[in-house]
Scaffold this motif. Sequence first.
Motif, PDB file in Angstrom:
ATOM      1  N   LYS A 268       1.018  -1.173  -0.049  1.00 14.97           N
ATOM      2  CA  LYS A 268       0.067  -0.041  -0.036  1.00 14.97           C
ATOM      3  C   LYS A 268       0.734   1.332   0.109  1.00 14.97           C
ATOM      4  O   LYS A 268       0.555   2.017  -0.824  1.00 14.97           O
ATOM      5  CB  LYS A 268      -0.863   0.091   1.124  1.00 14.97           C
ATOM      6  N   PHE A 269       1.810   1.341   0.898  1.00 14.21           N
ATOM      7  CA  PHE A 269       2.835   2.491   0.778  1.00 14.21           C
ATOM      8  C   PHE A 269       3.415   2.599  -0.662  1.00 14.21           C
ATOM      9  O   PHE A 269       3.732   3.694  -1.087  1.00 14.21           O
ATOM     10  CB  PHE A 269       4.172   2.283   1.801  1.00 14.21           C
ATOM     11  N   ALA A 270       3.839   1.483  -1.162  1.00 15.55           N
ATOM     12  CA  ALA A 270       4.393   1.544  -2.438  1.00 15.55           C
ATOM     13  C   ALA A 270       3.437   2.202  -3.525  1.00 15.55           C
ATOM     14  O   ALA A 270       4.005   2.849  -4.408  1.00 15.55           O
ATOM     15  CB  ALA A 270       5.012   0.284  -2.925  1.00 15.55           C
ATOM     16  N   LEU A 271       2.463   1.695  -3.595  1.00 15.48           N
ATOM     17  CA  LEU A 271       1.423   2.247  -4.404  1.00 15.48           C
ATOM     18  C   LEU A 271       1.050   3.596  -4.143  1.00 15.48           C
ATOM     19  O   LEU A 271       0.888   4.556  -5.086  1.00 15.48           O
ATOM     20  CB  LEU A 271      -0.071   1.209  -4.260  1.00 15.48           C
ATOM     21  N   PHE A 272       0.871   4.106  -2.938  1.00 17.24           N
ATOM     22  CA  PHE A 272       0.575   5.427  -2.607  1.00 17.24           C
ATOM     23  C   PHE A 272       1.762   6.425  -2.956  1.00 17.24           C
ATOM     24  O   PHE A 272       1.535   7.359  -3.724  1.00 17.24           O
ATOM     25  CB  PHE A 272       0.277   5.643  -1.141  1.00 17.24           C
ATOM     26  N   ILE A 273       3.078   6.017  -2.723  1.00 13.95           N
ATOM     27  CA  ILE A 273       4.099   6.822  -3.243  1.00 13.95           C
ATOM     28  C   ILE A 273       4.268   6.865  -4.867  1.00 13.95           C
ATOM     29  O   ILE A 273       4.659   7.873  -5.205  1.00 13.95           O
ATOM     30  CB  ILE A 273       5.480   5.967  -2.816  1.00 13.95           C
ATOM     31  N   PHE A 274       3.883   5.804  -5.179  1.00 12.97           N
ATOM     32  CA  PHE A 274       3.901   5.679  -6.944  1.00 12.97           C
ATOM     33  C   PHE A 274       3.040   6.742  -7.364  1.00 12.97           C
ATOM     34  O   PHE A 274       3.220   7.439  -8.286  1.00 12.97           O
ATOM     35  CB  PHE A 274       3.507   4.508  -7.397  1.00 12.97           C
ATOM     36  N   ILE A 275       1.673   6.778  -6.903  1.00  7.85           N
ATOM     37  CA  ILE A 275       0.669   7.706  -7.462  1.00  7.85           C
ATOM     38  C   ILE A 275       1.067   9.275  -7.136  1.00  7.85           C
ATOM     39  O   ILE A 275       0.897  10.114  -7.923  1.00  7.85           O
ATOM     40  CB  ILE A 275      -0.744   7.367  -6.649  1.00  7.85           C
ATOM     41  N   VAL A 276       1.566   9.425  -5.716  1.00  3.55           N
ATOM     42  CA  VAL A 276       1.883  11.085  -5.593  1.00  3.55           C
ATOM     43  C   VAL A 276       3.170  11.174  -6.489  1.00  3.55           C
ATOM     44  O   VAL A 276       2.927  12.453  -7.052  1.00  3.55           O
ATOM     45  CB  VAL A 276       2.189  11.040  -4.165  1.00  3.55           C
ATOM     46  N   LEU A 277       4.021  10.436  -6.575  1.00  2.00           N
ATOM     47  CA  LEU A 277       5.292  10.817  -7.492  1.00  2.00           C
ATOM     48  C   LEU A 277       4.888  10.872  -8.762  1.00  2.00           C
ATOM     49  O   LEU A 277       5.450  11.759  -9.604  1.00  2.00           O
ATOM     50  CB  LEU A 277       6.602   9.893  -7.269  1.00  2.00           C
TER      51      LEU A 277
END
Length: 572
Positions: free
Chosen positions: A35-44
């Motif tokens: 979930k953290f990885a997906l969230f970071i991906f979306i933000v970046l």
Amino acid sequence: MTGILLAGVSSFILYAVLSIILIFNKKKAKTLTAKFALFIFIVLFIIASIVNYIFLVPITLPNMIIANLVMAVIGILLLYGMSHTPGTKKRSGPFEATLGLLIILAVLAIPTIFVTGIFTLDNSYESISQKEVEEAKPLSKEDTPITVSPEFARNKTQKSMSVIPNTQFYDLGKLQVQKVGDDVVFVGPVEFTGFWKWFRGKETEGYFTISATNVNAQPEFVESKMKYTNSSYFNKNVERVIYGAYPTYIQSGEAQIEVDKDGKPWYVQTLYQPIGLTNKPDLQDLKVAVVNPVNGDVKLYDTDNAPPFIDGSVSSEMASDVNEYFGKYVHGWLNSIFGKKDVKIPNESGTESSVTPIFNENGDMYYFTDMSSPKENIDSALGYTLINARTGTLTYYNGKKNSGIMDSTGAKEIVNKEFPEKNWEGSMPVLYNIDGNPTWVVNVLDPNGLFKKYAYIKASDSDFVVFGDTARETLEAYRLQLLQDPSNVSSSGETPLQKRSGEINRVLVTTQKNAQVVQFLLKGDKTIYTLTAGKAPLALFLQEGDKVQLEANIRDNGTGIVEKISIEGLTE
């Protein structure tokens, strides 16, 4: 928008791969880490898309490698910080290994791209379609070797902006010289002055044309509404339209206006794809994008296969780059720094990105640039280049037959020193071959950019200058002055000697540079014959009514250089 999304996705490949590896190597809290990885991906991804939208980064190998490394480092650091449990003493091995790998990749990739770019300079040089000749063709008597300077054309056109509705919304865009019908003209689009003017106006009103050969011509406004322009914003901006259609190409310079036979304007932009792992251009594979400013449709062509109405499918910026590669990297990058064998430096006296557009006798447009030595305090020209504005082919005139001629900077300085009290300055120097003599033709402008005179300067003699009010008048005065110069009174050998005979109608004897020159006319013959007294001393005593027989090199400008002469009653 497609190009921006594609660039964004391409920038996150490395981060996506590494985050997946980390998730599967994480023994605890795999779901939370994912979930953290997906969230970071979306933000970046959102941030990167905004950056790409603003800067329109082309999708090339070096750009994507650097973008992937940057996004991977930022993403992995954020993922480590969000997934690391506070208070835990033991560090996560996979994260440390991944960061170490990224550091190694960055250390290897960035220098590799830099070094590869240096070695690729040879490839860019080799990709130039080029040929070398010793001397340009002389001008014929019909040629007028000059065009109006862009400074003068811009100044004159801006004074006519009041004819446009809502003038306060607009300014004059980039001037582009081209041939419309049989006339060589400057074309300048009307552009928005800012965001709020675009927001209110939505579309521009049209474009101006003004003669590039007649200083007395007035600008004409042509109404032609355009929604897609250089000064429009968001998806109505021409640069964004081209990027969205061809994001893997690099754009050279600013899109410019060209007008078809029906008077409809089109924006044209030179594009190229880089060589290998660099952003260096492959100059044998140049493209041009043509944008319809009404509906935003864009088409891509090879530059030499562009629609016939396009004169400059190779931009002036690209021509300047071609000169740079041709002059500096003839023997590679290292030689351009040390030794500098055969290195030539393009002068920056041009009117558009250090080059000057001119037209030949066939109506084809070329970019002119003179080349000088890299050695300081050397103001002589080594030669000059002409780059075909449709094919990109470079022709280098090496100047071996005319060594020691001044460069364009020297020609401008001669004009600048002639009128110090008026602050008139030289503009748009172009080197021509006039009757076998390399000649700088220069516009003389006042501080406001208004045309004042033409200057014709003999490139091998800084004291030989002729000024005039019109191109034709100055050209003829210069040719007459050449005839009176003893150093020029000899056969060029370009045409066979012709035999003439007749009765002297007019005769003139002058002294030029400690030598006496005889000029005369024959009855029924308008050719001006010239010879030095050193070749035939008795010619000094010519008078009306004398009968002569001669051999002369008859030039196409109505003059003849006499090589042999016999005078009835004097030499016979």
